[in-house]
Motif scaffolding. Structure first.
Motif, mmCIF file in Angstrom:
data_model
loop_
_atom_site.group_PDB
_atom_site.id
_atom_site.type_symbol
_atom_site.label_atom_id
_atom_site.label_comp_id
_atom_site.label_asym_id
_atom_site.label_seq_id
_atom_site.Cartn_x
_atom_site.Cartn_y
_atom_site.Cartn_z
ATOM 1 N N LEU A 92 0.869 -1.168 0.000
ATOM 2 C CA LEU A 92 0.000 0.000 0.000
ATOM 3 C C LEU A 92 0.907 1.219 0.000
ATOM 4 C CD1 LEU A 92 -3.121 0.486 2.198
ATOM 5 C CD2 LEU A 92 -1.483 2.326 1.956
ATOM 6 N N VAL A 93 0.633 2.153 -0.888
ATOM 7 C CA VAL A 93 1.381 3.409 -0.937
ATOM 8 C C VAL A 93 0.393 4.545 -0.737
ATOM 9 C CG1 VAL A 93 2.885 4.911 -2.307
ATOM 10 C CG2 VAL A 93 3.063 2.420 -2.551
ATOM 11 N N GLY A 94 0.686 5.418 0.215
ATOM 12 C CA GLY A 94 -0.166 6.565 0.477
ATOM 13 C C GLY A 94 0.590 7.855 0.264
ATOM 14 N N PHE A 95 -0.037 8.775 -0.432
ATOM 15 C CA PHE A 95 0.520 10.108 -0.662
ATOM 16 C C PHE A 95 -0.345 11.105 0.100
ATOM 17 C CE2 PHE A 95 1.341 7.507 -4.380
ATOM 18 C CZ PHE A 95 2.708 7.650 -4.540
ATOM 19 N N VAL A 96 0.285 11.999 0.825
ATOM 20 C CA VAL A 96 -0.427 12.968 1.646
ATOM 21 C C VAL A 96 0.008 14.366 1.223
ATOM 22 C CG1 VAL A 96 -0.895 13.756 3.996
ATOM 23 C CG2 VAL A 96 -0.476 11.321 3.567
ATOM 24 N N GLY A 104 3.042 13.967 9.901
ATOM 25 C CA GLY A 104 2.195 12.874 10.375
ATOM 26 C C GLY A 104 1.649 11.976 9.282
ATOM 27 N N GLN A 105 2.366 11.862 8.167
ATOM 28 C CA GLN A 105 1.887 11.051 7.049
ATOM 29 C C GLN A 105 1.584 9.599 7.446
ATOM 30 O OE1 GLN A 105 4.678 12.987 6.873
ATOM 31 N NE2 GLN A 105 4.057 14.590 5.441
ATOM 32 N N ALA A 130 4.419 5.855 3.154
ATOM 33 C CA ALA A 130 3.549 7.005 3.427
ATOM 34 C C ALA A 130 4.377 8.239 3.103
ATOM 35 C CB ALA A 130 3.103 7.009 4.883
ATOM 36 N N VAL A 131 4.020 8.923 2.020
ATOM 37 C CA VAL A 131 4.858 9.968 1.453
ATOM 38 C C VAL A 131 4.154 11.320 1.511
ATOM 39 C CG1 VAL A 131 6.099 10.658 -0.637
ATOM 40 C CG2 VAL A 131 5.799 8.231 -0.126
ATOM 41 N N GLY A 132 4.857 12.322 1.986
ATOM 42 C CA GLY A 132 4.336 13.685 1.956
ATOM 43 C C GLY A 132 4.680 14.335 0.622
ATOM 44 N N VAL A 133 3.688 14.980 0.009
ATOM 45 C CA VAL A 133 3.882 15.656 -1.272
ATOM 46 C C VAL A 133 3.296 17.065 -1.195
ATOM 47 C CG1 VAL A 133 3.879 13.501 -2.594
ATOM 48 C CG2 VAL A 133 1.730 14.729 -2.253
ATOM 49 N N SER A 134 3.713 17.897 -2.134
ATOM 50 C CA SER A 134 3.232 19.280 -2.109
ATOM 51 C C SER A 134 1.841 19.432 -2.721
ATOM 52 C CB SER A 134 4.213 20.211 -2.819
ATOM 53 O OG SER A 134 4.360 19.829 -4.170
ATOM 54 N N GLU A 143 -3.995 10.272 -1.496
ATOM 55 C CA GLU A 143 -4.124 9.355 -2.628
ATOM 56 C C GLU A 143 -3.511 8.031 -2.191
ATOM 57 O OE1 GLU A 143 -2.571 9.014 -7.274
ATOM 58 O OE2 GLU A 143 -2.543 10.949 -6.265
ATOM 59 N N VAL A 144 -4.136 6.920 -2.576
ATOM 60 C CA VAL A 144 -3.664 5.599 -2.155
ATOM 61 C C VAL A 144 -3.599 4.664 -3.357
ATOM 62 C CG1 VAL A 144 -4.259 3.537 -0.792
ATOM 63 C CG2 VAL A 144 -4.517 5.820 0.213
#
Length: 152
Positions: A92-96, A104-105, A130-134, A143-144
């Motif tokens: 599972l990959v999550g973008f925050v 806190g991603q 769990a990745v923080g993006v702009s 987005e997952v």
């Protein structure tokens, strides 16, 4: 019990598959793996929230949106191969979309991971990023993506 049966037991319904925003498909299979495209928190065809987590969207709200994203991913898998063909969730990959200084991603993406665990139990134990993006498409806060193994 089947995975579809487990959803019913939990009182969870899969939403309709979200329509792609560009030139891609919601999910693709190669061999025994299914990869979903990035899933946004669409509910009934509408983006549930926009903004950056840590300023416009609270981490708690974002966690709930990550859960919605995971449900949308499961719907894409179900539409392609049937949810009951899933052997295990691999990754599972999550973008925050993160406000400056928000770190806190992992807690946000737990919304998706916890849902997967509720449904699949041990078969839902997955690798994760769990990745923080702009920025994310349409200004979404999360987005997952999912990768699952299916039976032959």
């Amino acid at each position: 019990m089947s995975w579809v049966g487990r959803l019913a037991e939990l009182g969870v319904e899969l939403p309709p598959v979200a329509a792609p925003l560009a030139a891609y498909v919601p999910a693709a299979r190669t061999g025994t793996l299914v990869f979903t495209s990035g899933q946004l928190p669409f509910v009934a065809g509408t983006l549930a929230a926009t903004g950056k987590v840590g300023s416009d969207v609270s981490p708690e709200e974002a966690k709930a949106h990550a859960r919605t994203c995971a449900l949308n991913g499961l719907a894409a898998i179900h539409d392609l191969v049937g949810l009951d063909s899933v052997v295990r969730v691999v990754k599972l990959v999550g973008f925050v979309a993160s406000a400056e200084g928000f770190t806190g991603q992992p807690a946000v993406v737990n919304g998706a991971s916890e849902l997967i665990g509720e449904i699949f139990g041990d078969a839902g134990k997955h690798a994760r990023s769990a990745v923080g993006v702009s920025e994310l498409p349409l200004g979404a806060p999360v987005e997952v993506e999912l990768v699952v193994e299916i039976g032959e």
